[in-house]
Motif scaffolding. Structure first.
Motif, mmCIF file in Angstrom:
data_model
loop_
_atom_site.group_PDB
_atom_site.id
_atom_site.type_symbol
_atom_site.label_atom_id
_atom_site.label_comp_id
_atom_site.label_asym_id
_atom_site.label_seq_id
_atom_site.Cartn_x
_atom_site.Cartn_y
_atom_site.Cartn_z
ATOM 1 N N PHE A 169 0.818 -1.221 0.000
ATOM 2 C CA PHE A 169 0.000 0.000 0.000
ATOM 3 C C PHE A 169 0.851 1.269 0.000
ATOM 4 O O PHE A 169 0.366 2.344 0.331
ATOM 5 C CB PHE A 169 -0.955 0.036 1.204
ATOM 6 N N LEU A 170 2.114 1.167 -0.367
ATOM 7 C CA LEU A 170 3.008 2.314 -0.263
ATOM 8 C C LEU A 170 3.125 3.127 -1.544
ATOM 9 O O LEU A 170 3.612 4.253 -1.518
ATOM 10 C CB LEU A 170 4.401 1.859 0.179
ATOM 11 N N TYR A 171 2.683 2.590 -2.661
ATOM 12 C CA TYR A 171 2.793 3.311 -3.920
ATOM 13 C C TYR A 171 1.991 4.608 -3.831
ATOM 14 O O TYR A 171 0.809 4.598 -3.538
ATOM 15 C CB TYR A 171 2.281 2.432 -5.070
ATOM 16 N N SER A 172 2.631 5.689 -4.051
ATOM 17 C CA SER A 172 2.056 7.045 -4.022
ATOM 18 C C SER A 172 1.398 7.397 -2.670
ATOM 19 O O SER A 172 0.436 8.152 -2.623
ATOM 20 C CB SER A 172 1.073 7.272 -5.171
ATOM 21 N N ILE B 132 2.388 2.730 8.080
ATOM 22 C CA ILE B 132 1.982 1.453 7.492
ATOM 23 C C ILE B 132 3.067 0.409 7.727
ATOM 24 O O ILE B 132 2.779 -0.716 8.149
ATOM 25 C CB ILE B 132 1.665 1.604 5.988
ATOM 26 N N ILE B 133 4.318 0.773 7.461
ATOM 27 C CA ILE B 133 5.434 -0.161 7.671
ATOM 28 C C ILE B 133 5.521 -0.560 9.139
ATOM 29 O O ILE B 133 5.675 -1.743 9.465
ATOM 30 C CB ILE B 133 6.771 0.450 7.200
ATOM 31 N N ASP B 134 5.420 0.399 10.041
ATOM 32 C CA ASP B 134 5.474 0.088 11.478
ATOM 33 C C ASP B 134 4.393 -0.914 11.866
ATOM 34 O O ASP B 134 4.664 -1.906 12.554
ATOM 35 C CB ASP B 134 5.309 1.351 12.323
ATOM 36 N N CYS B 135 3.168 -0.654 11.441
ATOM 37 C CA CYS B 135 2.059 -1.552 11.786
ATOM 38 C C CYS B 135 2.221 -2.916 11.127
ATOM 39 O O CYS B 135 1.922 -3.945 11.743
ATOM 40 C CB CYS B 135 0.719 -0.922 11.384
ATOM 41 N N PHE B 136 2.698 -2.923 9.883
ATOM 42 C CA PHE B 136 2.931 -4.190 9.186
ATOM 43 C C PHE B 136 3.982 -5.017 9.910
ATOM 44 O O PHE B 136 3.809 -6.225 10.100
ATOM 45 C CB PHE B 136 3.345 -3.926 7.743
ATOM 46 N N LEU B 137 5.065 -4.382 10.336
ATOM 47 C CA LEU B 137 6.113 -5.116 11.046
ATOM 48 C C LEU B 137 5.634 -5.618 12.399
ATOM 49 O O LEU B 137 6.051 -6.674 12.863
ATOM 50 C CB LEU B 137 7.360 -4.240 11.212
ATOM 51 N N TYR B 138 4.732 -4.885 13.030
ATOM 52 C CA TYR B 138 4.221 -5.271 14.347
ATOM 53 C C TYR B 138 3.145 -6.353 14.249
ATOM 54 O O TYR B 138 3.184 -7.343 14.973
ATOM 55 C CB TYR B 138 3.665 -4.036 15.066
#
Length: 121
Positions: free
Chosen positions: A73-76, A85-91
């Motif tokens: 979900f990081l594109y644009s 988003i990355i923090d939550c994904f890693l957690y």
């Protein structure tokens, strides 16, 4: 390689190994297909009207959401939101991506249900 680039590299390695995210990019994308299947089930349960509308409009879940999962979900996405988003994904792992998708669909439900796909060239 500066320190930030090195940290980003090792973060990517950890995601690919620990979270088994490599399978997302393997031949036949087995992890991607599994994620999309889980998303379909969640949609049928939590936003059934949106799911049925997408099917009526010939908008397959795979075609709509595969690019988002492939890019986390990081594109644009603005950098401050991308970091979260990355923090939550890693957690929380991929469950977070599924939860986030369902929340976004609920937020945009009215707009989605008004959408009519244009067919033809």
């Amino acid at each position: 390689m500066d320190r930030d680039e090195e940290r980003a590299f090792w973060l990517l390695i950890a995601m690919m190994k620990k979270l088994k995210w490599r399978k997302l990019y393997k031949l036949d994308t087995p992890k991607l297909m599994k994620l999309l299947d889980r998303l379909k089930k969640k949609m049928k349960k939590e936003v059934e009207d949106v799911y049925l509308h997408m099917m009526d409009q010939d908008l397959p879940v795979e075609g709509v959401f595969a690019p988002y999962f492939l890019t986390l979900f990081l594109y644009s996405t603005p950098i401050n939101i991308a970091e979260r988003i990355i923090d939550c994904f890693l957690y929380k792992g991929e469950d977070f991506l599924l939860e986030m998708t369902i929340r976004m669909l609920k937020m945009k439900r009215t707009k989605i249900l008004k959408f009519k796909a244009e067919h033809g060239c």
